[in-house]
Design an enzyme around this catalytic site. Structure first.
Site, PDB file in Angstrom:
ATOM      1  CG  HIS A 292       0.207  -7.328   0.427  1.00 23.62           C
ATOM      2  ND1 HIS A 292       1.449  -7.683  -0.031  1.00 23.62           N
ATOM      3  CD2 HIS A 292       0.008  -6.062   0.019  1.00 23.62           C
ATOM      4  CE1 HIS A 292       1.974  -6.669  -0.698  1.00 23.62           C
ATOM      5  NE2 HIS A 292       1.119  -5.668  -0.689  1.00 23.62           N
TER       6      HIS A 292
ATOM      7  CG  HIS B 222       0.755   0.379   0.000  1.00 22.99           C
ATOM      8  ND1 HIS B 222       1.132  -0.131  -1.207  1.00 22.99           N
ATOM      9  CD2 HIS B 222       0.006   1.486  -0.276  1.00 22.99           C
ATOM     10  CE1 HIS B 222       0.620   0.614  -2.183  1.00 22.99           C
ATOM     11  NE2 HIS B 222      -0.057   1.611  -1.638  1.00 22.99           N
TER      12      HIS B 222
HETATM   13  C1  LIG Z   1       6.001   3.870  -8.309  1.00 27.05           C
HETATM   14  C2  LIG Z   1       6.443   4.062  -6.913  1.00 27.05           C
HETATM   15  C3  LIG Z   1       7.222   5.260  -6.590  1.00 27.05           C
HETATM   16  C4  LIG Z   1       6.172   3.181  -5.944  1.00 27.05           C
HETATM   17  C5  LIG Z   1       5.420   1.934  -6.114  1.00 27.05           C
HETATM   18  C6  LIG Z   1       4.569   1.770  -4.905  1.00 27.05           C
HETATM   19  C7  LIG Z   1       3.842   0.463  -4.924  1.00 27.05           C
HETATM   20  C8  LIG Z   1       2.773   0.260  -5.893  1.00 27.05           C
HETATM   21  C9  LIG Z   1       4.196  -0.467  -4.025  1.00 27.05           C
HETATM   22  C10 LIG Z   1       3.545  -1.781  -3.903  1.00 27.05           C
HETATM   23  O1  LIG Z   1       3.021  -1.842  -2.634  1.00 27.05           O
HETATM   24  P1  LIG Z   1       2.507  -3.209  -2.056  1.00 27.05           P
HETATM   25  O2  LIG Z   1       3.691  -4.127  -1.986  1.00 27.05           O
HETATM   26  O3  LIG Z   1       1.975  -2.890  -0.698  1.00 27.05           O
HETATM   27  O4  LIG Z   1       1.436  -3.701  -2.975  1.00 27.05           O
END
Ligand SMILES: CC(C)=CCC/C(C)=C/COP(=O)(O)O
Length: 282
Positions: free
Chosen positions: A245, A203
């Site tokens: 995180h 994110h």
């Molecule tokens: C399914 C798609 C297209 C993307 C996944 C996005 C996601 C859930 C990322 C994890 O984010 P963090 O590392 O910030 O938790």
């Protein structure tokens, strides 16, 4: 006659002040002089000061000093070589401890019963605003709807940037394999299996990259530019507040997203490049 081992006091993990009477090795007091029966080369450094100096050496340093046979020459250089790694190790483990402590303290929306549990739904809304699916879907929709060549070019490059971000974050997560904080509840929607790892925050990379992209290509009005920056910061902050995180995951994610934007600029697909690529495919 001393055994071959006692001739070379360095090997065997023992101390140079090992006694070797009747074929057995005994650790002797480092502050006492060596047995008189030892050969002269073993008696070097048998005075208490040198013995104390040697006692303070680690086995590795003793190994390294074999070439100087106790003359003491080369010690300052070895000290420089040996102090640095341990200093870095101590600094890193301190940073890690601070990171874990800060992340745990800040994880105030990790569940409904947490101290700021009532804010959790809002944090989850911010989380969705930085999720990959709305960004990919929204960009694809704008690309489809755009009727100007410039608009299509910008949207296409944003779309490619989002894909690049997903690939790079997946690679780094799979390599680093840092577990998410223990207080995190894994209730995020639409995740890949690699998203059980937390370093870096996907994110945060997306927020930094898309934030820079919006500021450079789409958002010109000052109040809106401020909102873009605020949104990116909130996305990062919400990752820690939700307990998803550690702080360092988000900091690194911001940095990575910032650099990813430079990559998009470098690999920018112009209409000409695109036509060339499509021509090669056809
Ligand atoms: C399914 C798609 C297209 C993307 C996944 C996005 C996601 C859930 C990322 C994890 O984010 P963090 O590392 O910030 O938790």
């Amino acid at each position: 006659m001393p055994s071959p081992k006692s001739k070379n006091p360095v090997h065997g993990g023992g101390s140079p002040v090992l006694g070797s009477s009747n074929g057995r090795y005994d650790f002797m007091s480092l502050t006492k002089p060596l047995n008189r029966s030892s050969p002269p080369h073993q008696r070097q450094g048998s005075d208490p000061a040198t013995a104390r100096l040697r006692a303070s050496e680690s086995p590795t340093r003793r190994r390294g000093s074999s070439s100087s046979t106790g003359s003491g020459q080369g010690l300052p250089e070895e000290d420089g070589l040996r102090l640095n790694p341990s200093f870095i190790r101590v600094a890193l483990s301190s940073l890690l401890a601070i990171d874990l402590w800060m992340s745990k303290t800040m994880g105030v929306c990790a569940c409904e019963d947490s101290s700021w549990g009532s804010v959790r739904p809002l944090m989850k809304l911010i989380e969705i605003s930085g999720h990959g699916i709305p960004w990919l879907a929204g960009t694809a929709y704008c690309l489809y709807k755009s009727d100007s060549a410039t608009g299509q070019e910008v949207m296409l490059n944003l779309f490619m940037g989002l894909l690049l971000d997903l690939v790079l974050v997946t690679i780094v997560k799979a390599v680093v394999r840092r577990r998410r904080p223990a207080h995190n509840r894994m209730d995020m929607f639409a995740t890949f299996s690699v998203d059980r790892f937390s370093f870096p925050s996907g994110h945060a990379t997306r927020a930094a990259m898309c934030g820079r992209f919006l500021l450079a290509h789409l958002v010109l009005a000052a109040p809106l530019r401020f909102l873009v920056v605020l949104w990116a910061a909130l996305v990062g902050l919400s990752r820690v507040l939700l307990g998803r995180h550690n702080v360092t995951d988000v900091m690194f994610g911001f940095w990575m997203g910032y650099v990813q934007y430079n990559l998009i600029e470098m690999l920018w697909l112009s209409p000409q490049t695109l036509q060339g690529l499509l021509g090669q495919l056809a």
